[in-house]
Design a protein around this motif. Structure first.
Motif, PDB file in Angstrom:
ATOM      1  N   LYS A  82     -61.838  70.434  41.232  1.00  0.00           N
ATOM      2  CA  LYS A  82     -63.195  70.157  41.699  1.00  0.00           C
ATOM      3  C   LYS A  82     -63.203  69.839  43.180  1.00  0.00           C
ATOM      4  O   LYS A  82     -64.112  70.210  43.918  1.00  0.00           O
ATOM      5  N   PRO A 108     -59.878  67.170  38.144  1.00  0.00           N
ATOM      6  CA  PRO A 108     -60.372  66.519  39.369  1.00  0.00           C
ATOM      7  C   PRO A 108     -59.862  67.198  40.643  1.00  0.00           C
ATOM      8  O   PRO A 108     -60.590  67.307  41.627  1.00  0.00           O
ATOM      9  N   PHE A 109     -58.599  67.643  40.598  1.00  0.00           N
ATOM     10  CA  PHE A 109     -58.030  68.308  41.773  1.00  0.00           C
ATOM     11  C   PHE A 109     -58.770  69.608  42.077  1.00  0.00           C
ATOM     12  O   PHE A 109     -59.085  69.901  43.239  1.00  0.00           O
ATOM     13  N   GLN A 116     -57.237  75.106  28.978  1.00  0.00           N
ATOM     14  CA  GLN A 116     -57.239  73.689  28.696  1.00  0.00           C
ATOM     15  C   GLN A 116     -56.427  73.449  27.417  1.00  0.00           C
ATOM     16  O   GLN A 116     -55.976  74.385  26.766  1.00  0.00           O
ATOM     17  N   PHE A 174     -48.730  70.901  36.086  1.00  0.00           N
ATOM     18  CA  PHE A 174     -49.881  70.272  36.732  1.00  0.00           C
ATOM     19  C   PHE A 174     -51.178  70.671  36.034  1.00  0.00           C
ATOM     20  O   PHE A 174     -52.070  69.834  35.818  1.00  0.00           O
ATOM     21  N   ARG A 175     -51.287  71.943  35.648  1.00  0.00           N
ATOM     22  CA  ARG A 175     -52.507  72.418  34.990  1.00  0.00           C
ATOM     23  C   ARG A 175     -52.717  71.737  33.634  1.00  0.00           C
ATOM     24  O   ARG A 175     -53.863  71.612  33.178  1.00  0.00           O
ATOM     25  N   SER A 215     -51.934  68.680  33.009  1.00  0.00           N
ATOM     26  CA  SER A 215     -52.072  67.239  33.190  1.00  0.00           C
ATOM     27  C   SER A 215     -53.540  66.851  33.340  1.00  0.00           C
ATOM     28  O   SER A 215     -54.416  67.689  33.544  1.00  0.00           O
ATOM     29  N   GLU A 216     -53.805  65.562  33.282  1.00  0.00           N
ATOM     30  CA  GLU A 216     -55.174  65.050  33.407  1.00  0.00           C
ATOM     31  C   GLU A 216     -55.687  65.117  34.840  1.00  0.00           C
ATOM     32  O   GLU A 216     -56.878  64.920  35.086  1.00  0.00           O
ATOM     33  N   TYR A 217     -54.781  65.371  35.783  1.00  0.00           N
ATOM     34  CA  TYR A 217     -55.177  65.378  37.187  1.00  0.00           C
ATOM     35  C   TYR A 217     -55.701  66.740  37.655  1.00  0.00           C
ATOM     36  O   TYR A 217     -56.212  66.858  38.757  1.00  0.00           O
ATOM     37  N   TRP A 218     -55.523  67.789  36.809  1.00  0.00           N
ATOM     38  CA  TRP A 218     -55.844  69.136  37.247  1.00  0.00           C
ATOM     39  C   TRP A 218     -57.343  69.334  37.515  1.00  0.00           C
ATOM     40  O   TRP A 218     -57.733  69.832  38.559  1.00  0.00           O
TER      41      TRP A 218
END
Length: 799
Positions: free
Chosen positions: A295, A292-293, A181, A284-285, A287-290
Motif C-alpha cells: 500500500k 502494508p508495504f 494471500q 515477505f509476501r 508475512s503480515e507486513y506485505w
C-alpha cells in the motif's frame, strides 16, 4: 618516488589468499542457489499496474474475463466439419481441453459442450437446443441435423469458420492473483500448459486430415519459454567465442582464463543473488507486513525476481561488461611487466591506475540502469534491479578478483614479447589513427558525425511505439504460433486481439433504453473504423432476440423504447454480457491486429466518444480490458517514458563524469559519441521495422551504459599522458596502443558473440542481438575516432 597505497589496495594485496578463499566460498554458495532459479511469467509483470486502463481492468477483474484464454481451431483438411471421424476427434479434443492446467471448466465452449446452443424463430416464438442433436450417432442424418443447427446459430465466424472447414474449442483460463494471500493457489503455469497443449492436443490429434491451430496469451508465453531454452546454448557459444578471441588477443591462455573466470563469476553471482532475492520475496509476501508495504510502495507489487524472456538479456550484458574491464586490466598490466615489473608490482600499479576509472564507469552503468526503474512496468523494473546487481558483482569480481588472480598468474613470455614489439614499433593502424587528432582531420570527423546525426535524426522521426507486426512480434513470422494466428484471423470474424471497453452505469441501469441506445451508437462508430473486425455487446444480443421474435425479420433488429420489451429480450441473455447488479456492460471490440497504429487509432476513437458522451447519471465508457487494452496501456507508458529515461541516463552519466574529472570538457568528449550512437540506433530500428517496446527500450538505455566504459578508459589514458607532458597526438597514440587495442578487441569480440543471436528461435532476441551488435561496434568507433577528434577542440590545451 614513494608508492602511495590506498587503504583498499593495501587491504587487497596484503590479504590475497583470504580474499581468494572468500571469493571461492561466495561463488560456490551462489552457484548452488542458481539451481533454484525459476521462470516467472506473471501477467502482472508485463503490464503497467498503475496505468488507468490496468486499474480499471483489475477493478472489474471478478466481473470480466481478463482476456486470458486459449482458442484451439480444429481444421478438417479434407472437407467440412460435418464428418463422423472429425466430430469424434473434436469431442476427444474438447475432453482433453477440460483437464488442461488452469482451464475454467465451467466456461469451456465447443460444439460438444451444452452451453453452446442454437435458436430459431418459429410460429411459437423461439425454439432451440444443444448444438449436438439428441441421439447423435455420427450417421448422415444426425450430421445433417448438426449442420442445420450450426447454420441456425450465430456461431459462424465465431466458433465455426466462415468456410465451415474448422471449429474452435474455447478454453478460458482462471487468472489468479500472483500475489497470493494465505490459502490461495499459485497462478497459471504457462510452461506446463503450453507443453500439454502440444503433447495432449497437437501431437495426439494432428494427422493428414486434422490440423490443430492454437492461439492465446498463455500459448504465446509458453512458446517464448520454450524458445528461451536456446538462450543457454547462445550463452555457451558466446563464452567459447570470447575465450578463443581472448587467447588470440592476449597471447596468453592463463590471462584469457582469468578474464573468463572473473566474467563467469560475475554472471553466477548476479543469478545467485537474484535467486536469493526471489526466495526472500516469497517469504515477505506470505508475512503480515506485505500488504502494508504494498500500500505504501505499489511499485513493488509485480516484483518477484523470477527469470523471464526479457531478463535473459542481463547475464549477457554482465558478461560483456566484465570482459571489457578484464581486457583493459590485462592490457595495462602487460605493458608494466614488459617494462620490467614483477607480476605483483605490475598488478598493484595497474590496480592503482585503473581502479577509479573502472569504478566510475561501473557506477555510471549501474546508476544509468537504475533509471529504468521509473518505467511503470514490472518486467522493466526487475530488469533495472538485476542489471544494477550485475554491475555491482563486476565491481567485486573484475576490479578485485582479477587483480589478485593476475598478481599470481602473471603474463606469459609470448605475450610480453608481443607487447615489447608493439611498444617499440607501433602498428601502422594506430599510427594512422593517431593522425585523426590533427585539426584538419578532426574537423572532417566532426562534420561527418554531424551529418550522420542529422540524417539519423530525420529517419528516427518515423520510429513507432509498440508492435509493428501482426500476431506475436516476439516470435518469427514463420513460427507455429504466428502461422496459427494467421489461420484463425483469416477464417474467423473474430481475432486474438481483443479490446474491451467497460461501460459503467448506475446499479440496475445498464439495460435502460437510454444507456443501450448510447452503447449502440458507440458500437456503430467503432464498427466504422478500418482497424476493427467486429463489435459485440449486450445490444447485439437484444437485437438478435427481437429479430427472432419477429420471424427473423432484419427490420426488427433495433432497440425498442419499451422497457418491458427490452426486459423480455434479456431473459435470453447469455452470461458475460453484464455484471450481476447490471452496472457494467462490456463492449468487446475485435481488432484486425495489435499494431501500434491500430491500437492508437482505436483508443483515440474510444476516448473521443467517451469525452463527449460520458455521464455519471447515464453511462461512462472506460478503457480497457482484453489483451489489446493491456498493450495500449503499455504503449502509452513506453511513449511517455522513452525520452525521459534517455534524458535521465545521460544526465546521470554526465554528472558522474563531471564529478570524476571536474571539468565539462571530458563530459562533452565522452558523451557526444554515445548520443550519436543512440540517434543512429533508433534510425536502425526505424529502417528495420522495430518499434520501441518492452524488449527494445531497455537495450537503448543499457547500450549507453556499455558505451561509456570505452570512453572513460580511453580518455583517462589520454589524460594521464597529457599530464605527463605529451602532446595530444602522442598521448592519443600511447592510449591507442594499450587501451584502444582493448576497446577494439572488446567491441569486435562481443559484436561477434551477440551477432549469433540472429539465429535465435525468438525474434525479439534476434532483434536485440542486431541492436547490441550495432551499439557495440558504433560505441567502439565513437570512442576510438570521434572522442579524440572532439578532444582537439576541448582538451588540447590541458597539460
Amino acid at each position: 618516488m614513494p608508492r602511495k597505497d590506498s587503504f583498499l589496495e593495501y587491504l587487497l594485496f596484503n590479504h590475497r589468499v583470504a580474499f581468494l578463499f572468500a571469493f571461492l566460498l561466495i561463488t560456490i554458495f551462489l552457484i548452488y542457489h542458481t539451481y533454484d532459479l525459476e521462470m516467472d511469467t506473471s501477467i502482472k509483470k508485463m503490464v503497467p499496474l498503475q496505468h488507468e486502463y490496468i486499474k480499471n481492468l483489475y477493478k472489474h477483474k471478478d466481473e470480466l474475463s481478463l482476456g486470458n484464454d486459449i482458442r484451439i481451431a480444429v481444421e478438417h483438411t479434407k472437407g467440412d466439419i460435418f464428418d463422423k471421424e472429425f466430430m469424434e476427434t473434436l469431442r476427444e479434443i474438447t475432453e482433453e481441453g477440460f483437464y488442461l492446467p488452469g482451464v475454467n471448466k465451467g466456461k469451456v465452449k465447443s460444439l460438444w459442450t451444452p452451453n453452446v446452443r442454437w435458436t430459431e424463430a418459429d410460429e411459437f416464438g423461439f425454439s432451440g437446443g444443444e448444438m449436438i442433436p439428441p441421439g447423435y450417432n455420427g450417421s448422415n442424418e444426425s450430421l445433417l441435423e448438426l449442420q442445420r443447427n450450426v447454420l441456425k446459430s450465430d456461431l459462424i465466424g465465431r466458433l465455426v469458420a466462415d468456410n465451415l472447414r474448422s471449429t474452435i474449442v474455447y478454453l478460458p483460463l482462471i487468472e489468479q492473483d500472483s500475489n497470493k494471500q494465505e490459502g490461495e493457489t499459485n497462478g497459471i503455469d504457462y510452461k506446463l500448459l503450453s507443453e500439454e497443449l502440444e503433447s495432449n492436443i497437437r501431437q495426439q490429434f494432428e494427422s493428414d486430415s486434422v490440423q490443430i491451430h492454437v492461439i492465446g496469451f498463455a500459448k504465446k508465453v509458453g512458446d517464448l519459454i520454450e524458445g528461451v531454452k536456446g538462450v543457454l546454448g547462445f550463452f555457451i557459444i558466446t563464452v567459447i567465442i570470447t575465450f578463443h578471441l581472448l587467447i588470440i588477443d592476449c597471447r596468453c591462455v592463463r590471462c584469457a582464463g582469468v578474464i573468463l573466470i572473473g566474467s563467469l563469476m560475475a554472471v553466477a553471482w548476479q543469478l545467485g543473488i537474484v535467486t536469493l532475492l526471489r526466495k526472500l520475496m516469497v517469504v515477505f509476501r506470505e508475512s503480515e507486513y506485505w500488504l502494508p508495504f504494498i500500500k505504501a510502495n505499489p511499485a513493488f507489487e509485480s516484483i518477484q525476481f523470477g527469470l523471464d524472456p526479457y531478463s535473459m538479456l542481463i547475464p549477457f550484458l554482465v558478461f560483456a561488461i566484465a570482459v571489457s574491464h578484464g581486457v583493459q586490466y590485462v592490457g595495462e598490466m602487460g605493458v608494466r611487466i614488459a617494462d620490467g615489473a614483477t607480476p605483483f608490482d605490475a598488478s598493484t600499479n595497474t590496480f592503482r591506475v585503473l581502479f577509479l576509472p573502472g569504478l566510475l564507469a561501473l557506477i555510471s552503468d549501474a546508476v544509468g540502469f537504475v533509471t529504468l526503474w521509473f518505467i511503470d512496468i514490472g518486467v522493466i523494473r526487475e530488469l533495472a534491479i538485476t542489471a544494477s546487481i550485475g554491475v555491482a558483482t563486476i565491481i567485486l569480481t573484475k576490479l578485485m578478483f582479477v587483480p589478485i588472480a593476475m598478481s599470481y598468474v602473471g603474463i606469459g613470455d609470448r605475450a610480453i614479447e608481443f607487447t615489447k614489439k608493439k611498444q617499440a614499433s607501433p602498428s601502422i593502424i594506430w599510427l594512422t589513427l593517431s593522425k585523426l587528432v590533427k585539426p584538419k582531420y578532426a574537423i572532417c570527423i566532426v562534420l561527418i558525425s554531424l551529418v550522420g546525426a542529422g540524417v539519423g535524426n530525420e529517419i528516427r522521426k518515423d520510429l513507432k511505439i509498440g508492435d509493428l507486426d501482426p500476431g506475436a512480434p516476439e516470435l518469427h513470422p514463420t513460427s507455429q504460433y504466428n502461422l496459427d494466428n494467421h489461420y484463425i484471423t483469416k477464417n474467423y470474424s473474430i481475432s486474438a486481439d481483443v479490446l474491451v471497453v467497460m461501460v459503467e452505469t448506475p446499479p440496475q441501469s445498464c439495460s435502460s433504453y437510454k444507456a443501450l441506445k448510447l452503447i449502440d451508437r458507440f458500437m456503430w462508430q467503432m464498427e466504422r473504423l478500418d482497424e476493427v473486425e467486429s463489435v459485440d455487446s449486450l445490444v447485439s444480443v437484444i437485437k438478435h432476440v427481437l429479430s427472432g421474435f419477429n420471424e427473423g425479420n432484419i427490420k426488427w433488429s433495433e432497440l425498442p423504447k419499451n422497457q418491458e420489451i427490452i426486459g423480455g429480450a434479456l431473459t435470453y441473455l447469455p452470461s458475460g454480457y453484464q455484471n450481476p447488479d447490471c452496472s457494467l456492460v462490456p463492449v468487446i471490440i475485435y481488432l484486425k491486429d495489435h499494431k501500434a497504429t491500430t491500437l492508437s487509432n482505436v483508443v483515440s476513437a474510444v476516448e473521443s466518444f467517451s469525452k463527449t458522451n460520458n455521464s455519471d447519471t447515464l453511462a461512462n465508457f472506460i478503457l480497457a480490458s482484453g489483451n489489446a487494452g493491456a498493450e495500449a496501456a503499455t504503449n502509452q507508458i513506453i511513449a511517455s517514458a522513452e525520452k525521459r529515461i534517455l534524458i535521465m541516463v545521460y544526465s546521470v552519466i554526465c554528472l558522474m563524469i563531471f564529478i570524476s574529472f571536474r571539468s565539462i570538457r571530458p563530459v562533452i568528449c565522452i558523451v557526444l559519441p554515445l548520443f550519436l550512437t543512440s540517434i543512429l540506433c533508433e534510425a536502425v530500428m526505424t529502417k528495420m521495422g522495430m518499434g520501441v517496446k518492452i524488449a527494445t527500450l531497455p537495450v537503448i538505455a543499457l547500450g549507453v551504459g556499455i558505451g561509456v566504459d570505452y570512453g572513460i578508459y580511453l580518455y583517462s589514458k589520454m589524460r594521464y599522458h597529457l599530464d605527463q607532458g605529451a602532446n595530444l597526438q602522442s598521448a592519443y597514440l600511447a592510449a591507442l596502443q594499450v587501451t584502444g587495442r582493448s576497446i577494439v578487441f572488446t567491441g569486435m569480440a562481443l559484436s561477434l558473440s551477440v551477432g549469433t543471436w540472429y539465429f535465435s528461435d525468438i525474434k525479439f532476441q534476434a532483434d536485440i542481438g542486431i541492436l547490441l551488435t550495432f551499439m557495440f561496434l558504433w560505441n567502439m568507433i565513437g570512442a576510438i575516432v570521434l572522442m579524440p577528434a572532439l578532444s582537439v577542440f576541448f582538451v588540447k590545451y590541458e597539460k
